[in-house]
Design a protein around this motif. Structure first.
Motif, PDB file in Angstrom:
ATOM      1  N   LEU A 190       0.830  -1.202   0.000  1.00 45.94           N
ATOM      2  CA  LEU A 190       0.000   0.000   0.000  1.00 45.94           C
ATOM      3  C   LEU A 190       0.868   1.257   0.000  1.00 45.94           C
ATOM      4  O   LEU A 190       0.611   2.217  -0.731  1.00 45.94           O
ATOM      5  CB  LEU A 190      -0.924   0.004   1.220  1.00 45.94           C
ATOM      6  N   THR A 191       1.944   1.215   0.812  1.00 47.73           N
ATOM      7  CA  THR A 191       2.866   2.358   0.870  1.00 47.73           C
ATOM      8  C   THR A 191       3.552   2.567  -0.480  1.00 47.73           C
ATOM      9  O   THR A 191       3.682   3.702  -0.963  1.00 47.73           O
ATOM     10  CB  THR A 191       3.923   2.135   1.963  1.00 47.73           C
ATOM     11  N   LEU A 192       4.001   1.463  -1.099  1.00 53.75           N
ATOM     12  CA  LEU A 192       4.628   1.566  -2.418  1.00 53.75           C
ATOM     13  C   LEU A 192       3.636   2.119  -3.444  1.00 53.75           C
ATOM     14  O   LEU A 192       3.997   2.934  -4.295  1.00 53.75           O
ATOM     15  CB  LEU A 192       5.137   0.190  -2.864  1.00 53.75           C
ATOM     16  N   GLY A 193       2.389   1.668  -3.359  1.00 53.96           N
ATOM     17  CA  GLY A 193       1.376   2.154  -4.278  1.00 53.96           C
ATOM     18  C   GLY A 193       1.158   3.651  -4.150  1.00 53.96           C
ATOM     19  O   GLY A 193       1.054   4.369  -5.155  1.00 53.96           O
ATOM     20  N   VAL A 194       1.090   4.134  -2.898  1.00 54.18           N
ATOM     21  CA  VAL A 194       0.911   5.568  -2.656  1.00 54.18           C
ATOM     22  C   VAL A 194       2.106   6.346  -3.196  1.00 54.18           C
ATOM     23  O   VAL A 194       1.952   7.396  -3.842  1.00 54.18           O
ATOM     24  CB  VAL A 194       0.716   5.848  -1.152  1.00 54.18           C
ATOM     25  N   PHE A 195       3.308   5.826  -2.947  1.00 53.25           N
ATOM     26  CA  PHE A 195       4.519   6.517  -3.401  1.00 53.25           C
ATOM     27  C   PHE A 195       4.560   6.591  -4.926  1.00 53.25           C
ATOM     28  O   PHE A 195       4.806   7.656  -5.504  1.00 53.25           O
ATOM     29  CB  PHE A 195       5.767   5.803  -2.888  1.00 53.25           C
ATOM     30  N   PHE A 196       4.315   5.447  -5.599  1.00 54.09           N
ATOM     31  CA  PHE A 196       4.370   5.440  -7.062  1.00 54.09           C
ATOM     32  C   PHE A 196       3.281   6.322  -7.657  1.00 54.09           C
ATOM     33  O   PHE A 196       3.495   6.971  -8.689  1.00 54.09           O
ATOM     34  CB  PHE A 196       4.238   4.009  -7.584  1.00 54.09           C
ATOM     35  N   THR A 197       2.106   6.360  -7.015  1.00 58.56           N
ATOM     36  CA  THR A 197       1.032   7.223  -7.496  1.00 58.56           C
ATOM     37  C   THR A 197       1.440   8.696  -7.402  1.00 58.56           C
ATOM     38  O   THR A 197       1.285   9.466  -8.358  1.00 58.56           O
ATOM     39  CB  THR A 197      -0.260   6.997  -6.690  1.00 58.56           C
ATOM     40  N   ALA A 198       1.977   9.079  -6.231  1.00 59.01           N
ATOM     41  CA  ALA A 198       2.386  10.469  -6.028  1.00 59.01           C
ATOM     42  C   ALA A 198       3.507  10.840  -6.995  1.00 59.01           C
ATOM     43  O   ALA A 198       3.491  11.925  -7.593  1.00 59.01           O
ATOM     44  CB  ALA A 198       2.846  10.663  -4.585  1.00 59.01           C
ATOM     45  N   ALA A 199       4.474   9.934  -7.171  1.00 56.23           N
ATOM     46  CA  ALA A 199       5.592  10.214  -8.073  1.00 56.23           C
ATOM     47  C   ALA A 199       5.115  10.313  -9.517  1.00 56.23           C
ATOM     48  O   ALA A 199       5.565  11.180 -10.277  1.00 56.23           O
ATOM     49  CB  ALA A 199       6.656   9.118  -7.942  1.00 56.23           C
ATOM     50  N   GLY A 200       4.187   9.424  -9.917  1.00 48.65           N
ATOM     51  CA  GLY A 200       3.675   9.458 -11.277  1.00 48.65           C
ATOM     52  C   GLY A 200       2.890  10.730 -11.572  1.00 48.65           C
ATOM     53  O   GLY A 200       3.066  11.350 -12.621  1.00 48.65           O
ATOM     54  N   ILE A 201       2.005  11.115 -10.633  1.00 49.40           N
ATOM     55  CA  ILE A 201       1.218  12.335 -10.822  1.00 49.40           C
ATOM     56  C   ILE A 201       2.113  13.566 -10.846  1.00 49.40           C
ATOM     57  O   ILE A 201       1.933  14.469 -11.669  1.00 49.40           O
ATOM     58  CB  ILE A 201       0.156  12.456  -9.706  1.00 49.40           C
ATOM     59  N   LYS A 202       3.107  13.570  -9.971  1.00 47.83           N
ATOM     60  CA  LYS A 202       4.040  14.709  -9.931  1.00 47.83           C
ATOM     61  C   LYS A 202       4.796  14.833 -11.242  1.00 47.83           C
ATOM     62  O   LYS A 202       5.008  15.939 -11.774  1.00 47.83           O
ATOM     63  CB  LYS A 202       5.010  14.564  -8.768  1.00 47.83           C
ATOM     64  N   LEU A 203       5.191  13.680 -11.793  1.00 44.45           N
ATOM     65  CA  LEU A 203       5.937  13.678 -13.052  1.00 44.45           C
ATOM     66  C   LEU A 203       5.052  14.150 -14.200  1.00 44.45           C
ATOM     67  O   LEU A 203       5.492  14.906 -15.073  1.00 44.45           O
ATOM     68  CB  LEU A 203       6.465  12.283 -13.334  1.00 44.45           C
ATOM     69  N   LEU A 204       3.795  13.725 -14.204  1.00 42.56           N
ATOM     70  CA  LEU A 204       2.885  14.093 -15.288  1.00 42.56           C
ATOM     71  C   LEU A 204       2.459  15.553 -15.237  1.00 42.56           C
ATOM     72  O   LEU A 204       2.137  16.154 -16.271  1.00 42.56           O
ATOM     73  CB  LEU A 204       1.643  13.192 -15.259  1.00 42.56           C
TER      74      LEU A 204
END
Length: 208
Positions: A190-204
């Motif tokens: 769940l933590t990895l999912g939150v991190f990857f989501t935040a990183a992906g949205i930030k990148l986009l």
């Protein structure tokens, strides 16, 4: 010999970057705990291969051209952001299951290549890697530096990348760490999912 201080600065900046968790390191950690040490090492080698490519391109000046054209950098940003969101989806899906995912049965017959190319994709679709390498090369290459200095930095940082990412893979695939992961698997995913989501949205959503 006269360029050793600059080379040392480049190595130091790269090593410090290895200590800060990002998508690459967290992917190695997650794969090593959830799948196997071999899978984590394959992913680590893929990331290091991507790092070698970025370093080589920076050394010959190609990333300066990439950063100069916003359209190319935007394409890389979109690809990287979508890939991180895909990793987030997989992490959330794993967190939603009641049992830990098992290592793929094809691990010995081509599965390791999939992890290698996943690591390569993580590194090559990260536009921040290009900018990071521009900064590292700026530290390591003086105006009078010969080509051998750039080659030394490329080879040295590649060795550091392999050693550093492999160390993460080995450290987080020990029996004790895996036992901890099995108990806290869903929270970790769940933590990895939150991190990857935040990183992906930030990148986009970030500017080129």
């Amino acid at each position: 010999m006269e360029h050793l201080p600059e080379i040392g600065l480049a190595f130091g900046a790269f090593a410090l970057g290895m200590l800060s968790p990002g998508p690459n390191i967290l992917s190695v950690i997650g794969t090593s705990m959830a799948v196997s040490r071999r899978a984590g090492l394959a992913l680590a080698l893929g990331i290091s291969a991507g790092s070698l490519i970025w370093a080589s391109m920076t050394a010959i000046g190609l990333t300066a051209l990439i950063s100069a054209y916003a359209s190319v950098l935007t394409i890389i940003k979109i690809a990287g952001g979508l890939y991180l969101l895909w990793l987030a989806f997989k992490a959330f899906r794993s967190a939603a299951t009641t049992a830990a995912a098992k290592a793929p049965s094809s691990l010995d017959s081509g599965g390791l290549y999939a992890f290698f190319f996943r690591g390569l994709a993580i590194q090559l679709t990260n536009p921040k890697a290009a900018l990071t390498w521009i900064a590292i090369m700026s530290l390591g290459l003086a105006h009078s530096a010969p080509a051998s200095t750039a080659l030394t930095i490329v080879i040295g940082t590649t060795i550091l990348s392999v050693a550093g990412h492999a160390a993460y893979a080995v450290a987080f695939s020990t029996e004790r760490i895996i036992a901890i992961y099995q108990r806290a698997r869903r929270w970790i995913d769940l933590t990895l999912g939150v991190f990857f989501t935040a990183a992906g949205i930030k990148l986009l959503t970030s500017r080129p």
